[in-house]
Write a protein that holds these residues in place. Structure first.
Motif, PDB file in Angstrom:
ATOM      1  N   GLY A  96       0.809  -1.213   0.000  1.00  0.00           N
ATOM      2  CA  GLY A  96       0.000   0.000   0.000  1.00  0.00           C
ATOM      3  C   GLY A  96       0.838   1.256   0.000  1.00  0.00           C
ATOM      4  N   MET A  97       1.955   1.249   0.744  1.00  0.00           N
ATOM      5  CA  MET A  97       2.857   2.405   0.770  1.00  0.00           C
ATOM      6  C   MET A  97       3.459   2.668  -0.609  1.00  0.00           C
ATOM      7  SD  MET A  97       2.851   3.977   3.592  1.00  0.00           S
ATOM      8  CE  MET A  97       4.127   5.086   3.003  1.00  0.00           C
ATOM      9  N   ASP A  98       3.726   1.610  -1.361  1.00  0.00           N
ATOM     10  CA  ASP A  98       4.237   1.792  -2.728  1.00  0.00           C
ATOM     11  C   ASP A  98       3.215   2.572  -3.561  1.00  0.00           C
ATOM     12  OD1 ASP A  98       6.546   0.381  -2.143  1.00  0.00           O
ATOM     13  OD2 ASP A  98       5.708  -1.539  -2.793  1.00  0.00           O
ATOM     14  N   GLY A  99       1.938   2.230  -3.389  1.00  0.00           N
ATOM     15  CA  GLY A  99       0.888   2.950  -4.109  1.00  0.00           C
ATOM     16  C   GLY A  99       0.797   4.405  -3.689  1.00  0.00           C
ATOM     17  N   ILE A 100       1.001   4.680  -2.401  1.00  0.00           N
ATOM     18  CA  ILE A 100       0.944   6.057  -1.915  1.00  0.00           C
ATOM     19  C   ILE A 100       2.119   6.876  -2.451  1.00  0.00           C
ATOM     20  CG2 ILE A 100       1.145   7.480   0.169  1.00  0.00           C
ATOM     21  CD1 ILE A 100      -0.503   5.321   1.629  1.00  0.00           C
ATOM     22  N   LEU A 153      -6.844   8.581  -2.841  1.00  0.00           N
ATOM     23  CA  LEU A 153      -7.238   7.425  -3.651  1.00  0.00           C
ATOM     24  C   LEU A 153      -6.428   6.189  -3.278  1.00  0.00           C
ATOM     25  CD1 LEU A 153      -7.642   8.903  -7.265  1.00  0.00           C
ATOM     26  CD2 LEU A 153      -9.447   8.007  -5.791  1.00  0.00           C
ATOM     27  N   ALA A 154      -5.095   6.345  -3.228  1.00  0.00           N
ATOM     28  CA  ALA A 154      -4.231   5.197  -2.929  1.00  0.00           C
ATOM     29  C   ALA A 154      -4.466   4.680  -1.520  1.00  0.00           C
ATOM     30  CB  ALA A 154      -2.765   5.593  -3.114  1.00  0.00           C
ATOM     31  N   ALA A 155      -4.567   5.589  -0.548  1.00  0.00           N
ATOM     32  CA  ALA A 155      -4.777   5.172   0.837  1.00  0.00           C
ATOM     33  C   ALA A 155      -6.153   4.536   1.025  1.00  0.00           C
ATOM     34  CB  ALA A 155      -4.617   6.372   1.778  1.00  0.00           C
ATOM     35  N   VAL A 171     -13.740   9.766   6.853  1.00  0.00           N
ATOM     36  CA  VAL A 171     -12.839  10.792   6.316  1.00  0.00           C
ATOM     37  C   VAL A 171     -13.550  11.613   5.243  1.00  0.00           C
ATOM     38  CG1 VAL A 171     -10.690  11.209   5.073  1.00  0.00           C
ATOM     39  CG2 VAL A 171     -10.761   9.474   6.853  1.00  0.00           C
ATOM     40  N   ALA A 172     -14.331  10.949   4.391  1.00  0.00           N
ATOM     41  CA  ALA A 172     -15.060  11.657   3.331  1.00  0.00           C
ATOM     42  C   ALA A 172     -16.074  12.631   3.919  1.00  0.00           C
ATOM     43  CB  ALA A 172     -15.754  10.655   2.419  1.00  0.00           C
ATOM     44  N   TYR A 212      -5.481   9.957   6.479  1.00  0.00           N
ATOM     45  CA  TYR A 212      -5.170   8.646   5.902  1.00  0.00           C
ATOM     46  C   TYR A 212      -3.731   8.231   6.200  1.00  0.00           C
ATOM     47  CZ  TYR A 212      -9.391   7.829   3.114  1.00  0.00           C
ATOM     48  OH  TYR A 212     -10.664   7.555   2.712  1.00  0.00           O
ATOM     49  N   LEU A 213      -2.807   9.173   6.043  1.00  0.00           N
ATOM     50  CA  LEU A 213      -1.403   8.843   6.270  1.00  0.00           C
ATOM     51  C   LEU A 213      -1.155   8.463   7.731  1.00  0.00           C
ATOM     52  CD1 LEU A 213       0.408  11.538   4.092  1.00  0.00           C
ATOM     53  CD2 LEU A 213       0.205   9.085   3.642  1.00  0.00           C
ATOM     54  N   VAL A 214      -1.825   9.137   8.656  1.00  0.00           N
ATOM     55  CA  VAL A 214      -1.687   8.783  10.072  1.00  0.00           C
ATOM     56  C   VAL A 214      -2.146   7.343  10.310  1.00  0.00           C
ATOM     57  CG1 VAL A 214      -2.596   9.220  12.392  1.00  0.00           C
ATOM     58  CG2 VAL A 214      -1.848  11.133  10.966  1.00  0.00           C
ATOM     59  N   VAL A 215      -3.290   6.991   9.700  1.00  0.00           N
ATOM     60  CA  VAL A 215      -3.831   5.633   9.860  1.00  0.00           C
ATOM     61  C   VAL A 215      -2.880   4.598   9.271  1.00  0.00           C
ATOM     62  CG1 VAL A 215      -5.723   4.077   9.225  1.00  0.00           C
ATOM     63  CG2 VAL A 215      -6.223   6.421   9.910  1.00  0.00           C
TER      64      VAL A 215
END
Length: 445
Positions: A96-100, A153-155, A171-172, A212-215
């Motif tokens: 998932g981090m690669d996608g971010i 989107l990625a997260a 979040v939305a 999202y990044l925190v999660v």
């Protein structure tokens, strides 16, 4: 009754619970996204017609950009879900981090393109001289929020793959509320006009990305996953997303061709087409929520090596797609007299829209099958086939649609062509599903 019957019933109920648990929050998150543009439109609309026209052109460009990169969510969901099914949570988050990281790279590239070319892009979309300055201002400022939009989107794909669609919903909702408040404060309170609306949206988008990044970072630390950019992983994410990009661009081409044909039929037809397209998009959100559940569930089953379970849940989701399509189709038929007057009081536009809406309603069960199977194959990582299938669909749809004006067909014929498009997709996706070639098990495809 044999022992197998109660067991099969139990499995169906289990699948139903999984589908509902993932699809309902996903639907809420999907519906919240277009509310950003609606809120901006409502606030900017009171500044003047030129400002609203500028927002319309700029937001069309931004929406197109985001829809093109939606593969960041789709490709990530299935890949992460496979790792989850295989019990490799650390590898799932790492993927998932690669996608971010890919999202951040693409976002920076988009900014580099949009900032200098904004006037040309606005002119290409035919903005008037009075609306163009506002459109350029909104587009340039909003471009700074594109990296955040792509990270979201990625997260979102990461969390969906982890079987979590509730966090994206929360979040939305939070992002929509923050966007609305910031727009009012900056547009009217600070007197920044359309620039205030753009900055308010950028701030809200950055806030969503930060949450999202925190999660994701917490999950990475919990499971010992590295947060550093990995060139090979980012390249693999891009390669996995490329076929889905082709699929998405082909689908966007279908929608653009349909709109262009409707415009050639006259002002009445294009006005009616816009009404129907807005409803079609809303119905698509409902169907796409089930498809998102399919991406997450199928990926998990295949990652766990359970191809029989993947086939069983696929069958159940097709039943859900058909059932949902029937319900939505009936609602469209029943609500026709109430829905159309919300958009127009022109009798000619109403007359053009009514029969075309019947076609849309009758197509909904077929659409349910298409969306579900699309999600199933995405979850299985069958992107190359989806790309070729959508290219074939575009090749069949295009000549049929372009010949409609010369045949003397009206708007109903345009939506008949859209039904042909959905039928072609149903055949190609159905054949692939029946072949079983998508049932590739393991932590990665």
């Amino acid at each position: 009754m044999t022992k197998a019957a109660p067991q099969a019933k139990h499995h169906r109920r289990q699948h139903d619970r999984e589908i509902v648990a993932l699809a309902v929050p996903a639907f809420g998150a999907l519906v919240a996204e277009p509310l950003f543009v609606m809120a901006d439109s409502a606030i900017i609309g009171h500044l003047g017609t030129a400002q609203l026209a500028g927002l319309a052109v700029a937001s069309a460009l931004l929406t197109t950009a985001v829809s093109i990169f939606v593969f960041l969510a789709y490709a990530t969901t299935g890949a992460v879900a496979r790792r989850v099914g295989a019990g490799e949570l650390s590898a799932a988050i790492r993927q998932g981090m690669d996608g971010i990281w890919l999202a951040l790279i693409l976002g920076a590239a988009v900014i580099a393109v949009v900032l200098p070319t904004a006037p040309a892009l606005i002119d290409l979309f035919g903005a008037s001289e009075t609306a163009a300055p506002y459109a350029v201002t909104y587009l340039r400022i909003s471009s700074f929020g594109i990296p955040a939009m792509l990270v979201v989107l990625a997260a979102t794909g990461v969390l969906r793959g982890l079987q979590n669609t509730r966090t994206p919903l929360y979040v939305a909702i939070g992002g929509f509320v923050a966007n609305a408040i910031l727009n009012v404060v900056l547009v009217y309170g600070a007197g920044l006009g359309i620039a205030g609306s753009a900055w308010g949206t950028v701030i809200a988008q950055c806030g969503m990305a930060a949450v999202y990044l925190v999660v994701v970072v917490r999950g990475a630390r919990k499971h010992g996953a590295s947060l550093r950019p990995d060139a090979a992983g980012i390249r693999a994410s891009a390669q996995a997303g490329a076929p889905l990009l082709v699929r998405t661009l082909s689908l966007r081409a279908v929608l653009m061709i349909a709109t262009a044909v409707a415009a050639r039929l006259g002002d009445t037809e294009i006005a009616a087409h816009q009404i129907i397209l807005s409803l079609w998009s809303l119905l698509a959100f409902a169907m796409d929520a089930i498809a998102i559940a399919g991406q997450a569930i199928i990926g998990r089953y295949l990652g766990a090596g359970d191809s029989a379970g993947a086939k069983a849940v696929c069958r159940r989701m097709v039943e859900w797609g058909i059932g949902s399509g029937i319900v939505l189709g009936v609602l469209v038929i029943v609500s026709r007299p109430l829905f159309i007057p919300l958009f127009t009081s022109d009798g000619a536009v109403k007359d053009a829209a009514l029969p075309a809406l019947v076609v849309v309603a009758l197509c909904q069960p077929l659409s349910g099958i298409v969306y579900v199977l699309d999600g199933v194959l995405m979850g299985a990582g069958d992107g190359p086939y989806l790309a070729w299938a959508m290219l074939l669909t575009l090749a069949i749809f295009t000549p049929f649609a372009l010949l409609i004006p010369s045949w003397g067909g009206g708007l109903t014929a345009v939506w008949g062509a859209m039904t042909l498009m959905m039928a072609t997709r149903a055949v190609t996706l159905g054949l692939r599903t029946r072949s079983g070639r998508w049932l590739v098990t393991g932590a990665s495809r």
